[in-house]
Design a protein around this motif. Sequence first.
Motif, PDB file in Angstrom:
ATOM      1  N   SER A  95     -14.254   9.454  21.677  1.00 54.64           N
ATOM      2  CA  SER A  95     -14.597  10.674  22.403  1.00 54.64           C
ATOM      3  C   SER A  95     -13.365  11.564  22.469  1.00 54.64           C
ATOM      4  O   SER A  95     -12.249  11.082  22.698  1.00 54.64           O
ATOM      5  N   ARG A  96     -13.594  12.878  22.261  1.00 50.45           N
ATOM      6  CA  ARG A  96     -12.477  13.824  22.276  1.00 50.45           C
ATOM      7  C   ARG A  96     -12.896  15.097  22.996  1.00 50.45           C
ATOM      8  O   ARG A  96     -14.011  15.583  22.835  1.00 50.45           O
ATOM      9  N   LEU A  97     -11.972  15.644  23.779  1.00 53.86           N
ATOM     10  CA  LEU A  97     -12.156  16.928  24.439  1.00 53.86           C
ATOM     11  C   LEU A  97     -11.005  17.824  24.003  1.00 53.86           C
ATOM     12  O   LEU A  97      -9.833  17.465  24.157  1.00 53.86           O
ATOM     13  N   ILE A  98     -11.357  18.982  23.441  1.00 49.55           N
ATOM     14  CA  ILE A  98     -10.358  19.971  23.050  1.00 49.55           C
ATOM     15  C   ILE A  98     -10.438  21.126  24.042  1.00 49.55           C
ATOM     16  O   ILE A  98     -11.514  21.676  24.268  1.00 49.55           O
ATOM     17  N   LEU A  99      -9.319  21.459  24.643  1.00 51.11           N
ATOM     18  CA  LEU A  99      -9.246  22.558  25.598  1.00 51.11           C
ATOM     19  C   LEU A  99      -8.355  23.640  24.991  1.00 51.11           C
ATOM     20  O   LEU A  99      -7.166  23.421  24.775  1.00 51.11           O
ATOM     21  N   GLU A 100      -8.947  24.784  24.691  1.00 48.68           N
ATOM     22  CA  GLU A 100      -8.199  25.905  24.114  1.00 48.68           C
ATOM     23  C   GLU A 100      -7.620  26.736  25.258  1.00 48.68           C
ATOM     24  O   GLU A 100      -8.357  27.295  26.057  1.00 48.68           O
ATOM     25  N   TYR A 101      -6.300  26.812  25.315  1.00 47.98           N
ATOM     26  CA  TYR A 101      -5.638  27.582  26.372  1.00 47.98           C
ATOM     27  C   TYR A 101      -5.080  28.878  25.801  1.00 47.98           C
ATOM     28  O   TYR A 101      -4.808  28.986  24.608  1.00 47.98           O
ATOM     29  N   HIS A 102      -4.925  29.875  26.688  1.00 46.19           N
ATOM     30  CA  HIS A 102      -4.525  31.223  26.260  1.00 46.19           C
ATOM     31  C   HIS A 102      -3.323  31.771  27.027  1.00 46.19           C
ATOM     32  O   HIS A 102      -3.027  32.954  26.936  1.00 46.19           O
ATOM     33  N   SER A 103      -2.687  30.905  27.827  1.00 47.11           N
ATOM     34  CA  SER A 103      -1.492  31.321  28.564  1.00 47.11           C
ATOM     35  C   SER A 103      -0.699  30.080  28.948  1.00 47.11           C
ATOM     36  O   SER A 103      -1.226  28.954  28.946  1.00 47.11           O
ATOM     37  N   LEU A 104       0.562  30.282  29.276  1.00 41.46           N
ATOM     38  CA  LEU A 104       1.410  29.176  29.708  1.00 41.46           C
ATOM     39  C   LEU A 104       0.854  28.554  30.988  1.00 41.46           C
ATOM     40  O   LEU A 104       0.863  27.334  31.146  1.00 41.46           O
ATOM     41  N   GLU A 105       0.326  29.373  31.884  1.00 39.84           N
ATOM     42  CA  GLU A 105      -0.237  28.869  33.137  1.00 39.84           C
ATOM     43  C   GLU A 105      -1.437  27.950  32.873  1.00 39.84           C
ATOM     44  O   GLU A 105      -1.566  26.903  33.505  1.00 39.84           O
ATOM     45  N   GLN A 106      -2.300  28.334  31.941  1.00 38.21           N
ATOM     46  CA  GLN A 106      -3.452  27.492  31.600  1.00 38.21           C
ATOM     47  C   GLN A 106      -2.985  26.164  30.996  1.00 38.21           C
ATOM     48  O   GLN A 106      -3.511  25.104  31.347  1.00 38.21           O
ATOM     49  N   LYS A 107      -2.000  26.217  30.117  1.00 40.60           N
ATOM     50  CA  LYS A 107      -1.467  25.002  29.493  1.00 40.60           C
ATOM     51  C   LYS A 107      -0.920  24.056  30.565  1.00 40.60           C
ATOM     52  O   LYS A 107      -1.199  22.850  30.544  1.00 40.60           O
ATOM     53  N   GLU A 108      -0.152  24.596  31.502  1.00 37.78           N
ATOM     54  CA  GLU A 108       0.418  23.780  32.573  1.00 37.78           C
ATOM     55  C   GLU A 108      -0.665  23.208  33.474  1.00 37.78           C
ATOM     56  O   GLU A 108      -0.578  22.053  33.899  1.00 37.78           O
ATOM     57  N   GLU A 109      -1.695  24.012  33.766  1.00 41.55           N
ATOM     58  CA  GLU A 109      -2.799  23.535  34.606  1.00 41.55           C
ATOM     59  C   GLU A 109      -3.532  22.380  33.920  1.00 41.55           C
ATOM     60  O   GLU A 109      -3.832  21.371  34.558  1.00 41.55           O
ATOM     61  N   ILE A 110      -3.810  22.519  32.641  1.00 41.98           N
ATOM     62  CA  ILE A 110      -4.480  21.446  31.892  1.00 41.98           C
ATOM     63  C   ILE A 110      -3.614  20.186  31.919  1.00 41.98           C
ATOM     64  O   ILE A 110      -4.100  19.085  32.199  1.00 41.98           O
ATOM     65  N   PHE A 111      -2.335  20.341  31.630  1.00 42.77           N
ATOM     66  CA  PHE A 111      -1.399  19.210  31.614  1.00 42.77           C
ATOM     67  C   PHE A 111      -1.360  18.501  32.968  1.00 42.77           C
ATOM     68  O   PHE A 111      -1.474  17.276  33.050  1.00 42.77           O
ATOM     69  N   ASN A 112      -1.221  19.267  34.045  1.00 39.72           N
ATOM     70  CA  ASN A 112      -1.119  18.683  35.388  1.00 39.72           C
ATOM     71  C   ASN A 112      -2.414  17.994  35.818  1.00 39.72           C
ATOM     72  O   ASN A 112      -2.381  16.884  36.350  1.00 39.72           O
ATOM     73  N   LEU A 125      -5.627  12.954  36.737  1.00 44.26           N
ATOM     74  CA  LEU A 125      -6.815  12.133  36.503  1.00 44.26           C
ATOM     75  C   LEU A 125      -6.486  10.841  35.750  1.00 44.26           C
ATOM     76  O   LEU A 125      -7.152   9.827  35.958  1.00 44.26           O
ATOM     77  N   ILE A 126      -5.466  10.868  34.916  1.00 42.87           N
ATOM     78  CA  ILE A 126      -5.036   9.639  34.244  1.00 42.87           C
ATOM     79  C   ILE A 126      -4.581   8.626  35.291  1.00 42.87           C
ATOM     80  O   ILE A 126      -4.925   7.451  35.222  1.00 42.87           O
ATOM     81  N   LYS A 127      -3.833   9.094  36.283  1.00 44.68           N
ATOM     82  CA  LYS A 127      -3.405   8.208  37.369  1.00 44.68           C
ATOM     83  C   LYS A 127      -4.596   7.717  38.177  1.00 44.68           C
ATOM     84  O   LYS A 127      -4.699   6.535  38.520  1.00 44.68           O
ATOM     85  N   LYS A 128      -5.536   8.612  38.476  1.00 51.85           N
ATOM     86  CA  LYS A 128      -6.713   8.256  39.271  1.00 51.85           C
ATOM     87  C   LYS A 128      -7.575   7.217  38.558  1.00 51.85           C
ATOM     88  O   LYS A 128      -7.978   6.225  39.155  1.00 51.85           O
ATOM     89  N   TYR A 129      -7.863   7.433  37.291  1.00 53.40           N
ATOM     90  CA  TYR A 129      -8.749   6.545  36.533  1.00 53.40           C
ATOM     91  C   TYR A 129      -8.013   5.362  35.904  1.00 53.40           C
ATOM     92  O   TYR A 129      -8.647   4.437  35.417  1.00 53.40           O
ATOM     93  N   GLN A 130      -6.693   5.391  35.916  1.00 50.96           N
ATOM     94  CA  GLN A 130      -5.855   4.357  35.308  1.00 50.96           C
ATOM     95  C   GLN A 130      -6.282   4.087  33.865  1.00 50.96           C
ATOM     96  O   GLN A 130      -6.524   2.950  33.458  1.00 50.96           O
ATOM     97  N   ILE A 131      -6.361   5.172  33.092  1.00 54.12           N
ATOM     98  CA  ILE A 131      -6.696   5.097  31.676  1.00 54.12           C
ATOM     99  C   ILE A 131      -5.624   5.844  30.897  1.00 54.12           C
ATOM    100  O   ILE A 131      -4.870   6.637  31.471  1.00 54.12           O
ATOM    101  N   TYR A 132      -5.546   5.577  29.604  1.00 51.53           N
ATOM    102  CA  TYR A 132      -4.440   6.112  28.822  1.00 51.53           C
ATOM    103  C   TYR A 132      -4.934   6.723  27.511  1.00 51.53           C
ATOM    104  O   TYR A 132      -4.802   6.113  26.450  1.00 51.53           O
ATOM    105  N   PRO A 133      -5.488   7.931  27.591  1.00 53.08           N
ATOM    106  CA  PRO A 133      -5.949   8.590  26.359  1.00 53.08           C
ATOM    107  C   PRO A 133      -4.774   9.133  25.554  1.00 53.08           C
ATOM    108  O   PRO A 133      -3.662   9.290  26.060  1.00 53.08           O
TER     109      PRO A 133
END
Length: 93
Positions: free
Chosen positions: A18-35, A40-48
């Motif tokens: 399974s793959r999710l691609i998120l197209e970002y258009h600003s530095l703020e969007q990139k940082e929001e996606i990253f954060n 959620l990785i910490k919450k779900y304890q998974i490592y995609p």
Amino acid sequence: MSKPACIKAIHEMEERYSRLILEYHSLEQKEEIFNKTNELIKKYQIYPTKIITPKGDFTGDFCIEFHDDYDKKSGAFFEELIKALGIDHCELG
């Protein structure tokens, strides 16, 4: 300065992949996606796998992939991420 386009989400899946691609258009969007992804990785304890592909100065794709997703944990993870980012729909790839 004009407001950047909304984050675009594209979901692809095949059996245990399974793959999710998120197209970002600003530095703020990139940082929001990253954060949000890291929260959620910490919450779900998974490592995609995370792949960032720049397309310009502040645009690009943020790709999150699950391989051998036997328990289908990616579904709940992706749903919560999309909701947290304020994305109202997801395209199928």
